[in-house]
Design a protein around this motif. Structure first.
Motif, PDB file in Angstrom:
ATOM      1  N   TYR A 152      49.942  74.103  23.552  1.00 47.94           N
ATOM      2  CA  TYR A 152      48.998  74.451  24.742  1.00 47.94           C
ATOM      3  C   TYR A 152      50.062  74.904  25.873  1.00 47.94           C
ATOM      4  O   TYR A 152      51.157  74.078  26.050  1.00 47.94           O
ATOM      5  CB  TYR A 152      48.139  73.242  25.504  1.00 47.94           C
ATOM      6  CG  TYR A 152      46.984  72.764  24.332  1.00 47.94           C
ATOM      7  CD1 TYR A 152      45.731  73.255  24.527  1.00 47.94           C
ATOM      8  CD2 TYR A 152      47.248  71.651  23.473  1.00 47.94           C
ATOM      9  CE1 TYR A 152      44.777  72.970  23.613  1.00 47.94           C
ATOM     10  CE2 TYR A 152      46.436  71.346  22.740  1.00 47.94           C
ATOM     11  CZ  TYR A 152      44.943  72.012  22.787  1.00 47.94           C
ATOM     12  OH  TYR A 152      43.939  71.686  21.660  1.00 47.94           O
ATOM     13  N   ARG A 189      49.448  69.646  19.773  1.00 47.34           N
ATOM     14  CA  ARG A 189      48.460  68.836  19.038  1.00 47.34           C
ATOM     15  C   ARG A 189      48.342  68.912  17.785  1.00 47.34           C
ATOM     16  O   ARG A 189      48.403  70.233  17.181  1.00 47.34           O
ATOM     17  CB  ARG A 189      47.069  68.878  19.744  1.00 47.34           C
ATOM     18  CG  ARG A 189      46.092  68.010  18.974  1.00 47.34           C
ATOM     19  CD  ARG A 189      44.808  68.186  19.735  1.00 47.34           C
ATOM     20  NE  ARG A 189      43.626  67.634  19.080  1.00 47.34           N
ATOM     21  CZ  ARG A 189      42.710  67.981  19.536  1.00 47.34           C
ATOM     22  NH1 ARG A 189      41.979  68.743  20.216  1.00 47.34           N
ATOM     23  NH2 ARG A 189      41.445  67.284  18.579  1.00 47.34           N
ATOM     24  N   LYS A 243      52.158  70.920  25.591  1.00 43.20           N
ATOM     25  CA  LYS A 243      51.574  69.923  24.761  1.00 43.20           C
ATOM     26  C   LYS A 243      51.178  70.385  23.445  1.00 43.20           C
ATOM     27  O   LYS A 243      50.929  71.556  23.257  1.00 43.20           O
ATOM     28  CB  LYS A 243      50.290  69.401  25.542  1.00 43.20           C
ATOM     29  CG  LYS A 243      49.383  68.530  24.887  1.00 43.20           C
ATOM     30  CD  LYS A 243      48.131  68.248  25.617  1.00 43.20           C
ATOM     31  CE  LYS A 243      47.193  67.463  24.778  1.00 43.20           C
ATOM     32  NZ  LYS A 243      45.659  67.274  25.344  1.00 43.20           N
TER      33      LYS A 243
END
Length: 100
Positions: free
Chosen positions: A34, A17, A15
């Motif tokens: 992540y 971001r 993930k």
């Protein structure tokens, strides 16, 4: 004889971001990856300077470290970044610590 010994070669869907924000001290743009690698610590990349570090929620308390790794000009800026990381980085879990 091999030129190098491979330590690891892992693939995972991570993930990612991207967060940009502004404060009275400046503008900040970070990419946060992540991952389950590296003891569960996310890889944080400053998109402006390219500086990066593996950071945990616990690392966000160390203002001197943040100031050094992201080349921040003052302790006040490090405090702002610290508050941001404390609100956006996950704590290390026992599972993440046990995996590695």
């Amino acid at each position: 004889m091999s030129l190098y010994d491979r330590l690891y070669d892992e693939s995972e869907k991570a993930k990612v971001r991207f967060v940009g924000f502004i404060s009275e001290h400046g503008r900040y743009d970070f990419g946060i990856v992540y991952t389950h690698m590296f003891f569960g610590k996310p890889l944080v990349v400053c998109m402006q300077t390219g500086r990066s570090s593996l950071l945990s929620l616990e690392d966000a308390d160390n203002l001197e470290y943040l100031q050094k790794i992201f080349n921040l000009k003052s302790k006040e800026v490090a405090e702002e970044i610290s508050i941001f990381f404390k609100n956006n980085l996950p704590p290390l879990t026992m599972e993440a610590e046990a995996e590695h």
